[in-house]
Enzyme design. Structure first.
Site, mmCIF file in Angstrom:
data_model
loop_
_atom_site.group_PDB
_atom_site.id
_atom_site.type_symbol
_atom_site.label_atom_id
_atom_site.label_comp_id
_atom_site.label_asym_id
_atom_site.label_seq_id
_atom_site.Cartn_x
_atom_site.Cartn_y
_atom_site.Cartn_z
ATOM 1 N N GLN A 118 0.828 -1.200 0.000
ATOM 2 C CA GLN A 118 0.000 0.000 0.000
ATOM 3 C C GLN A 118 0.869 1.259 0.000
ATOM 4 O O GLN A 118 0.344 2.370 -0.002
ATOM 5 C CB GLN A 118 -0.912 0.004 1.235
ATOM 6 C CG GLN A 118 -1.884 -1.161 1.267
ATOM 7 C CD GLN A 118 -2.703 -1.209 2.539
ATOM 8 O OE1 GLN A 118 -3.783 -0.636 2.612
ATOM 9 N NE2 GLN A 118 -2.191 -1.889 3.550
ATOM 10 N N ASN A 119 2.186 1.090 0.020
ATOM 11 C CA ASN A 119 3.093 2.244 0.029
ATOM 12 C C ASN A 119 3.178 2.875 -1.362
ATOM 13 O O ASN A 119 3.091 2.186 -2.377
ATOM 14 C CB ASN A 119 4.490 1.824 0.483
ATOM 15 C CG ASN A 119 4.496 1.304 1.910
ATOM 16 O OD1 ASN A 119 3.620 1.644 2.700
ATOM 17 N ND2 ASN A 119 5.469 0.473 2.244
ATOM 18 N N ASP B 46 5.842 5.106 -2.101
ATOM 19 C CA ASP B 46 7.134 5.789 -2.104
ATOM 20 C C ASP B 46 8.170 5.205 -3.048
ATOM 21 O O ASP B 46 9.296 5.724 -3.144
ATOM 22 C CB ASP B 46 7.712 5.822 -0.684
ATOM 23 C CG ASP B 46 7.728 4.444 -0.023
ATOM 24 O OD1 ASP B 46 7.762 3.433 -0.751
ATOM 25 O OD2 ASP B 46 7.688 4.394 1.219
ATOM 26 N N HIS C 112 -2.165 1.282 -3.681
ATOM 27 C CA HIS C 112 -2.528 2.686 -3.476
ATOM 28 C C HIS C 112 -1.819 3.608 -4.458
ATOM 29 O O HIS C 112 -1.699 4.812 -4.212
ATOM 30 C CB HIS C 112 -2.236 3.107 -2.035
ATOM 31 C CG HIS C 112 -3.212 2.525 -1.054
ATOM 32 N ND1 HIS C 112 -3.176 2.823 0.289
ATOM 33 C CD2 HIS C 112 -4.260 1.677 -1.224
ATOM 34 C CE1 HIS C 112 -4.150 2.174 0.906
ATOM 35 N NE2 HIS C 112 -4.809 1.475 0.008
ATOM 36 N N CYS D 198 -3.625 12.988 -15.324
ATOM 37 C CA CYS D 198 -4.625 14.039 -15.490
ATOM 38 C C CYS D 198 -5.996 13.469 -15.149
ATOM 39 O O CYS D 198 -6.416 12.473 -15.754
ATOM 40 C CB CYS D 198 -4.624 14.559 -16.925
ATOM 41 S SG CYS D 198 -5.929 15.794 -17.219
ATOM 42 N N CYS E 40 -1.560 19.542 -17.241
ATOM 43 C CA CYS E 40 -1.658 18.571 -18.325
ATOM 44 C C CYS E 40 -1.317 19.227 -19.662
ATOM 45 O O CYS E 40 -1.837 20.301 -20.005
ATOM 46 C CB CYS E 40 -3.070 17.990 -18.374
ATOM 47 S SG CYS E 40 -3.317 16.798 -19.711
ATOM 48 N N CYS F 98 -4.884 18.829 -22.020
ATOM 49 C CA CYS F 98 -6.143 19.527 -21.754
ATOM 50 C C CYS F 98 -6.003 20.642 -20.722
ATOM 51 O O CYS F 98 -6.983 21.303 -20.388
ATOM 52 C CB CYS F 98 -7.216 18.533 -21.307
ATOM 53 S SG CYS F 98 -6.871 17.765 -19.723
ATOM 54 N N GLY G 186 4.575 -5.729 8.769
ATOM 55 C CA GLY G 186 4.465 -4.321 9.115
ATOM 56 C C GLY G 186 3.151 -3.683 8.745
ATOM 57 O O GLY G 186 3.129 -2.564 8.247
#
Length: 277
Positions: A49-50, A52, A67, A75, A100, A103, A140
């Protein structure tokens, strides 16, 4: 997502300190250990779910980022993608919000904000990996965020064993095959160590016979051997060797082993191997 749509400037100002922390971060021993397990053929996929990109920087290759990530900007109007590095540099250094090129809408980091759905492709790939796993290593996480937090139960329903590593208790502790209380940056390198070139494997004693192999329940599940330091009991026989930090539930058999009820502090690491994390 509401804040981004209605106040994109305020959203980017809120994001600025977080970007500074993320961009300065480097992979820790846990990231590196997971990459080593994949390289050794012991880990088929990594679900995170990180956002980074530290798993990628550590060397992991098969990653399902539930995520999203900071690799791209997207965009929200036309869905055009733009590599994030230069655009985020321009924002951090010159206060230029990315626009963008097609657009002219404000572009959003390609991450999942509150109020957005998870990326369908990544989620389906993660579910497929969970269903096909023979063992899932859960490291973790509090398992409080759905639907990612439901993946261990999906894996278990399809026959997988669960190893759970976390500092505190989780709702799946009672269902897991092995529960380890500890810092993933300390525990994961020890699990990966048997497959790292040069790692020492001790001879362990079981009853009157001596054999080369593992007396560690976690390594038994993962098919490896570990240098370690407390006592365990299997049947009526005692042997030296199981890692001191594996907090198994009393009386619960794991890979043929039971944890001795008497906790013994581990010996100094240099008695075993100079590669002890």
């Amino acid at each position: 997502i509401y804040a981004f749509r209605h106040q994109p400037r305020a959203f980017y100002e809120w994001l600025r300190p977080l970007l500074g922390i993320i961009r300065a971060a480097t992979p820790n021993p846990a990231h590196l250990a997971l990459a080593q397990l994949e390289e050794a053929g012991r880990l088929r996929a990594l679900i995170t779910q990180n956002i980074d990109l530290l798993h990628e920087r550590a060397g992991s290759r098969v990653i399902y980022e539930l995520h999203g990530h900071l690799r791209d900007l997207v965009c929200p109007a036309c869905h055009d993608l733009l590599p994030a590095a230069d655009a985020l540099d321009a924002f951090m250094n010159d206060d230029v919000i990315p626009i963008c090129r097609r657009c002219h809408h404000v572009m959003k980091p390609n991450v999942v904000l509150f109020g957005e759905l998870l990326p369908r492709t990544a989620m389906r790939a993660a579910q497929a990996a969970a269903r096909s796993a023979d063992l899932m290593l859960i490291a973790g996480t509090s398992l409080e965020v759905a639907p990612a937090g439901d993946l261990p139960q999906l894996a278990q329903a399809h026959g997988a064993r669960l190893i759970l590593i976390n500092r505190g208790p989780t709702r799946l502790d009672a269902a897991a095959d092995v529960v380890i209380r500890g810092d993933v940056a300390e525990v994961l390198p020890q699990l990966a160590a048997p497959w790292v070139k040069g790692y020492c494997v001790r001879r362990v004693r079981l009853g009157a016979s001596e054999r080369q192999g593992s007396c560690c329940p976690v390594a038994s599940l993962m098919g490896g051997a570990v240098c370690c330091g407390s006592l365990f009991v299997t049947g009526r026989k005692y042997a030296e060797g199981t890692c001191h930090h594996h907090r198994l539930r009393p009386g619960r058999p794991v890979g043929g082993y039971l944890r001795c009820p008497s906790h013994i502090e581990p010996p100094r690491a240099d008695r075993h191997t100079d590669r002890w994390p």
